[in-house]
Design an enzyme around this catalytic site. Sequence first.
Site, PDB file in Angstrom:
ATOM      1  N   GLU A   5     -18.417  -6.918   3.372  1.00  0.00           N
ATOM      2  CA  GLU A   5     -17.812  -6.493   4.623  1.00  0.00           C
ATOM      3  C   GLU A   5     -18.645  -7.062   5.764  1.00  0.00           C
ATOM      4  O   GLU A   5     -19.863  -7.107   5.698  1.00  0.00           O
ATOM      5  CB  GLU A   5     -17.763  -4.972   4.699  1.00  0.00           C
ATOM      6  CG  GLU A   5     -16.738  -4.412   3.734  1.00  0.00           C
ATOM      7  CD  GLU A   5     -16.712  -2.892   3.698  1.00  0.00           C
ATOM      8  OE1 GLU A   5     -17.219  -2.254   4.635  1.00  0.00           O
ATOM      9  OE2 GLU A   5     -16.173  -2.343   2.720  1.00  0.00           O
ATOM     10  N   ASP A  30       0.849  -1.200   0.000  1.00  0.00           N
ATOM     11  CA  ASP A  30       0.000   0.000   0.000  1.00  0.00           C
ATOM     12  C   ASP A  30       0.879   1.241   0.000  1.00  0.00           C
ATOM     13  O   ASP A  30       1.985   1.219   0.548  1.00  0.00           O
ATOM     14  CB  ASP A  30      -0.945   0.027   1.217  1.00  0.00           C
ATOM     15  CG  ASP A  30      -2.219   0.805   0.926  1.00  0.00           C
ATOM     16  OD1 ASP A  30      -3.279   0.172   0.738  1.00  0.00           O
ATOM     17  OD2 ASP A  30      -2.144   2.054   0.860  1.00  0.00           O
ATOM     18  N   CYS A  59     -19.745   0.112  -1.975  1.00  0.00           N
ATOM     19  CA  CYS A  59     -19.886  -0.485  -3.307  1.00  0.00           C
ATOM     20  C   CYS A  59     -21.180  -0.123  -4.030  1.00  0.00           C
ATOM     21  O   CYS A  59     -21.134   0.435  -5.123  1.00  0.00           O
ATOM     22  CB  CYS A  59     -19.763  -1.998  -3.204  1.00  0.00           C
ATOM     23  SG  CYS A  59     -18.087  -2.493  -2.785  1.00  0.00           S
ATOM     24  N   LYS A  80      -0.546   2.888   7.239  1.00  0.00           N
ATOM     25  CA  LYS A  80      -1.282   1.616   7.230  1.00  0.00           C
ATOM     26  C   LYS A  80      -0.312   0.430   7.262  1.00  0.00           C
ATOM     27  O   LYS A  80      -0.483  -0.520   8.035  1.00  0.00           O
ATOM     28  CB  LYS A  80      -2.145   1.568   5.953  1.00  0.00           C
ATOM     29  CG  LYS A  80      -3.180   0.485   5.945  1.00  0.00           C
ATOM     30  CD  LYS A  80      -4.020   0.535   4.665  1.00  0.00           C
ATOM     31  CE  LYS A  80      -5.294   1.318   4.822  1.00  0.00           C
ATOM     32  NZ  LYS A  80      -6.181   1.243   3.636  1.00  0.00           N
ATOM     33  N   ARG A 119     -18.828   4.562   4.624  1.00  0.00           N
ATOM     34  CA  ARG A 119     -18.933   5.171   3.292  1.00  0.00           C
ATOM     35  C   ARG A 119     -20.385   5.081   2.790  1.00  0.00           C
ATOM     36  O   ARG A 119     -20.977   4.022   2.791  1.00  0.00           O
ATOM     37  CB  ARG A 119     -17.967   4.474   2.318  1.00  0.00           C
ATOM     38  CG  ARG A 119     -16.503   4.820   2.634  1.00  0.00           C
ATOM     39  CD  ARG A 119     -15.538   4.139   1.706  1.00  0.00           C
ATOM     40  NE  ARG A 119     -15.270   2.765   2.097  1.00  0.00           N
ATOM     41  CZ  ARG A 119     -14.365   1.988   1.471  1.00  0.00           C
ATOM     42  NH1 ARG A 119     -13.675   2.443   0.457  1.00  0.00           N
ATOM     43  NH2 ARG A 119     -14.172   0.744   1.890  1.00  0.00           N
ATOM     44  N   PHE A 163     -31.817 -10.080   0.413  1.00  0.00           N
ATOM     45  CA  PHE A 163     -31.912  -8.712  -0.136  1.00  0.00           C
ATOM     46  C   PHE A 163     -33.356  -8.284  -0.361  1.00  0.00           C
ATOM     47  O   PHE A 163     -33.653  -7.503  -1.234  1.00  0.00           O
ATOM     48  CB  PHE A 163     -31.047  -8.565  -1.403  1.00  0.00           C
ATOM     49  CG  PHE A 163     -29.580  -8.495  -1.053  1.00  0.00           C
ATOM     50  CD1 PHE A 163     -28.926  -7.280  -1.051  1.00  0.00           C
ATOM     51  CD2 PHE A 163     -28.887  -9.635  -0.668  1.00  0.00           C
ATOM     52  CE1 PHE A 163     -27.597  -7.203  -0.677  1.00  0.00           C
ATOM     53  CE2 PHE A 163     -27.562  -9.570  -0.287  1.00  0.00           C
ATOM     54  CZ  PHE A 163     -26.913  -8.348  -0.293  1.00  0.00           C
ATOM     55  N   GLU A 177     -14.187  -8.958  -7.125  1.00  0.00           N
ATOM     56  CA  GLU A 177     -14.345  -9.410  -5.742  1.00  0.00           C
ATOM     57  C   GLU A 177     -15.813  -9.319  -5.336  1.00  0.00           C
ATOM     58  O   GLU A 177     -16.475  -8.327  -5.625  1.00  0.00           O
ATOM     59  CB  GLU A 177     -13.487  -8.507  -4.837  1.00  0.00           C
ATOM     60  CG  GLU A 177     -13.526  -8.865  -3.387  1.00  0.00           C
ATOM     61  CD  GLU A 177     -13.114 -10.304  -3.137  1.00  0.00           C
ATOM     62  OE1 GLU A 177     -11.964 -10.653  -3.427  1.00  0.00           O
ATOM     63  OE2 GLU A 177     -13.954 -11.085  -2.663  1.00  0.00           O
TER      64      GLU A 177
HETATM   65  N1  NAD Z   1     -15.115  -2.954   0.212  1.00  0.00           N
HETATM   66  C1  NAD Z   1     -15.857  -3.894  -0.328  1.00  0.00           C
HETATM   67  O1  NAD Z   1     -16.743  -4.462   0.309  1.00  0.00           O
HETATM   68  C2  NAD Z   1     -15.642  -4.328  -1.760  1.00  0.00           C
HETATM   69  C3  NAD Z   1     -16.228  -5.505  -2.211  1.00  0.00           C
HETATM   70  C4  NAD Z   1     -16.030  -5.901  -3.531  1.00  0.00           C
HETATM   71  C5  NAD Z   1     -15.263  -5.112  -4.387  1.00  0.00           C
HETATM   72  N2  NAD Z   1     -14.719  -3.946  -3.915  1.00  0.00           N
HETATM   73  C6  NAD Z   1     -13.903  -3.162  -4.852  1.00  0.00           C
HETATM   74  O2  NAD Z   1     -12.539  -3.397  -4.549  1.00  0.00           O
HETATM   75  C7  NAD Z   1     -11.773  -2.199  -4.759  1.00  0.00           C
HETATM   76  C8  NAD Z   1     -11.061  -1.812  -3.478  1.00  0.00           C
HETATM   77  O3  NAD Z   1     -12.024  -1.491  -2.504  1.00  0.00           O
HETATM   78  P1  NAD Z   1     -11.664  -1.289  -0.968  1.00  0.00           P
HETATM   79  O4  NAD Z   1     -12.949  -1.157  -0.233  1.00  0.00           O
HETATM   80  O5  NAD Z   1     -10.702  -2.347  -0.552  1.00  0.00           O
HETATM   81  O6  NAD Z   1     -10.913   0.131  -1.034  1.00  0.00           O
HETATM   82  P2  NAD Z   1     -10.080   0.833   0.123  1.00  0.00           P
HETATM   83  O7  NAD Z   1     -10.210   2.281  -0.124  1.00  0.00           O
HETATM   84  O8  NAD Z   1     -10.446   0.269   1.452  1.00  0.00           O
HETATM   85  O9  NAD Z   1      -8.569   0.386  -0.180  1.00  0.00           O
HETATM   86  C9  NAD Z   1      -7.843   0.783  -1.284  1.00  0.00           C
HETATM   87  C10 NAD Z   1      -6.374   0.859  -0.884  1.00  0.00           C
HETATM   88  O10 NAD Z   1      -5.571   1.063  -2.042  1.00  0.00           O
HETATM   89  C11 NAD Z   1      -4.479   1.866  -1.663  1.00  0.00           C
HETATM   90  N3  NAD Z   1      -3.827   2.420  -2.852  1.00  0.00           N
HETATM   91  C12 NAD Z   1      -4.257   3.418  -3.670  1.00  0.00           C
HETATM   92  N4  NAD Z   1      -3.365   3.622  -4.671  1.00  0.00           N
HETATM   93  C13 NAD Z   1      -2.372   2.731  -4.491  1.00  0.00           C
HETATM   94  C14 NAD Z   1      -1.161   2.457  -5.191  1.00  0.00           C
HETATM   95  N5  NAD Z   1      -0.809   3.130  -6.279  1.00  0.00           N
HETATM   96  N6  NAD Z   1      -0.374   1.471  -4.715  1.00  0.00           N
HETATM   97  C15 NAD Z   1      -0.700   0.794  -3.605  1.00  0.00           C
HETATM   98  N7  NAD Z   1      -1.818   1.015  -2.903  1.00  0.00           N
HETATM   99  C16 NAD Z   1      -2.660   1.974  -3.328  1.00  0.00           C
HETATM  100  C17 NAD Z   1      -5.094   2.892  -0.733  1.00  0.00           C
HETATM  101  O11 NAD Z   1      -4.113   3.526   0.060  1.00  0.00           O
HETATM  102  C18 NAD Z   1      -6.064   2.020   0.072  1.00  0.00           C
HETATM  103  O12 NAD Z   1      -5.459   1.510   1.242  1.00  0.00           O
HETATM  104  C19 NAD Z   1     -12.768  -1.153  -5.261  1.00  0.00           C
HETATM  105  O13 NAD Z   1     -12.779  -1.163  -6.666  1.00  0.00           O
HETATM  106  C20 NAD Z   1     -14.089  -1.668  -4.738  1.00  0.00           C
HETATM  107  O14 NAD Z   1     -15.175  -1.249  -5.525  1.00  0.00           O
HETATM  108  C21 NAD Z   1     -14.879  -3.550  -2.626  1.00  0.00           C
END
Ligand code: NAD
Length: 433
Positions: free
Chosen positions: A153, A30, A258, A35, A325, A247, A149
């Site tokens: 959560e 990251d 999401c 973090k 969020r 749902f 994915e």
């Molecule tokens: N949260 C969910 O429940 C969920 C479920 C399915 C899919 N998704 C998808 O998965 C993706 C990630 O979601 P999330 O909730 O984990 O996001 P998040 O914001 O919790 O985490 C993203 C992470 O990426 C890091 N990051 C950004 N640019 C970077 C780089 N260049 N190099 C390394 N790290 C970098 C950020 O610092 C952050 O820690 C999104 O596209 C989301 O839509 C999320």
Amino acid sequence: MKIVMVGTGYVGLVSGTCFADIGHDVVCIDIDEEKIEKLTKGVIPIFEPGLDALVKNNVEAGRLTFSTSLKENMPGADAIFIAVGTPSAADGKADLQYVYAVAEEIAANLKDYTLIVDKSTVPVGTGKEVEAIIKKKYKGGFDVVSCPEFLREGSAIKDFSRSDRVVIGVRTEKAAKIMLDIFAPIKCEKVVTTVESSELIKYASNAFLATKISFINEIAHICEKSGADVEEVAHGVGLDKRIGPKFLKAGIGWGGSCFPKDVKALDQIAGSHGYDFKLLKSVIEVNQHQRQHFVDKIKKHFIDIKGKNFGVLGLAFKGNTDDIRESAAIDIIQRLVKEGAKVDCFDYEATANAKEILKDTVTYYEDPYKCVADNDAVLLVTEWPQFLELDWRQIKESLNEPVLFDGRNLLSPEKMREIGFTYYSVGQNHEEK
Ligand SMILES: NC(=O)c1ccc[n+]([C@@H]2O[C@H](COP(=O)([O-])OP(=O)(O)OC[C@H]3O[C@@H](n4cnc5c(N)ncnc54)[C@H](O)[C@@H]3O)[C@@H](O)[C@H]2O)c1
């Protein structure tokens, strides 16, 4: 296999840890140094049930490490997963700047054949863009794969090991084989598709689930007008195997990291291909209205809410997470505060995150009973299962007025009315004409 997970947020940390747990050698990357420092010291930056123990076990077993450098960890990697955020841009499109930044970094440092796997939720065509970015700088072999994915959560770890399916979008048999090897220990159907289909499967899935919730919320309105009970209706409808019970929970609507952004993004994707996705526009509108409808119910009871005091149970967008969020709970609190109400809040895990948004416009409590005491009503807006176990008699006694608005239809109307509450829920209170 050696897996590099880029982006250590909810998805990257959970799936990276779970990959380590099924035997892969994983490094989670990251750019957020704080973090990574926390994780290196064993501090888990998010709340996800069971995650801390799983991280600890896999770090101790030597299968899971953390780093801020993608470049240093690329050599020898079989697959680099991209799991960075894809938030909504101002126009509702998915903002792909983080995905493309990672693609650029990979392109600049790639030396051998590697699988580049997109786990972030991205619009159809992003895989092609990532391929183009890498091809510009790297002339050797590589494959770009889409592997969306589907974790939820709050139950993310269980969702990984007991997935309904794993979707793998590929262009070559070689890429498919590596992906099937990576996921071999996970016993579920592996759906191998084109990259484009895989990208769309993710949006279509989330949009369909959001539609199901907005649909039952529309039914809830008819219930309130006609005297039907949405819980009974949803039960009867959901038993039809073609529909299913999940749902179909009426309430204050969907939120989270999401659904809101993905539904908007799919509407934009449709538009960019010259198609007007009318149904999806309504799904969004119904969801927004659902929040105001809840506030309107409170206003209808009190006539004037200026100066009224509300004890609000819940801040997270759903139970079992600290994620706020696009939380409907936060939105409702903001609407109440705007109208001059005073709000006391409580959440089991999300208070620290909520403070960043709500600041000092509300008062925060660490105890649900203290939060609701001496208020004019209690509002339940997040479906934490612990709320079911509260002593609702004690809560009733501590309120100025025994009024309860249950925005999640979590509690039993009969039980709450027997205790003596004036109990409002969603789609269960017949509005007299
Ligand atoms: N949260 C969910 O429940 C969920 C479920 C399915 C899919 N998704 C998808 O998965 C993706 C990630 O979601 P999330 O909730 O984990 O996001 P998040 O914001 O919790 O985490 C993203 C992470 O990426 C890091 N990051 C950004 N640019 C970077 C780089 N260049 N190099 C390394 N790290 C970098 C950020 O610092 C952050 O820690 C999104 O596209 C989301 O839509 C999320």
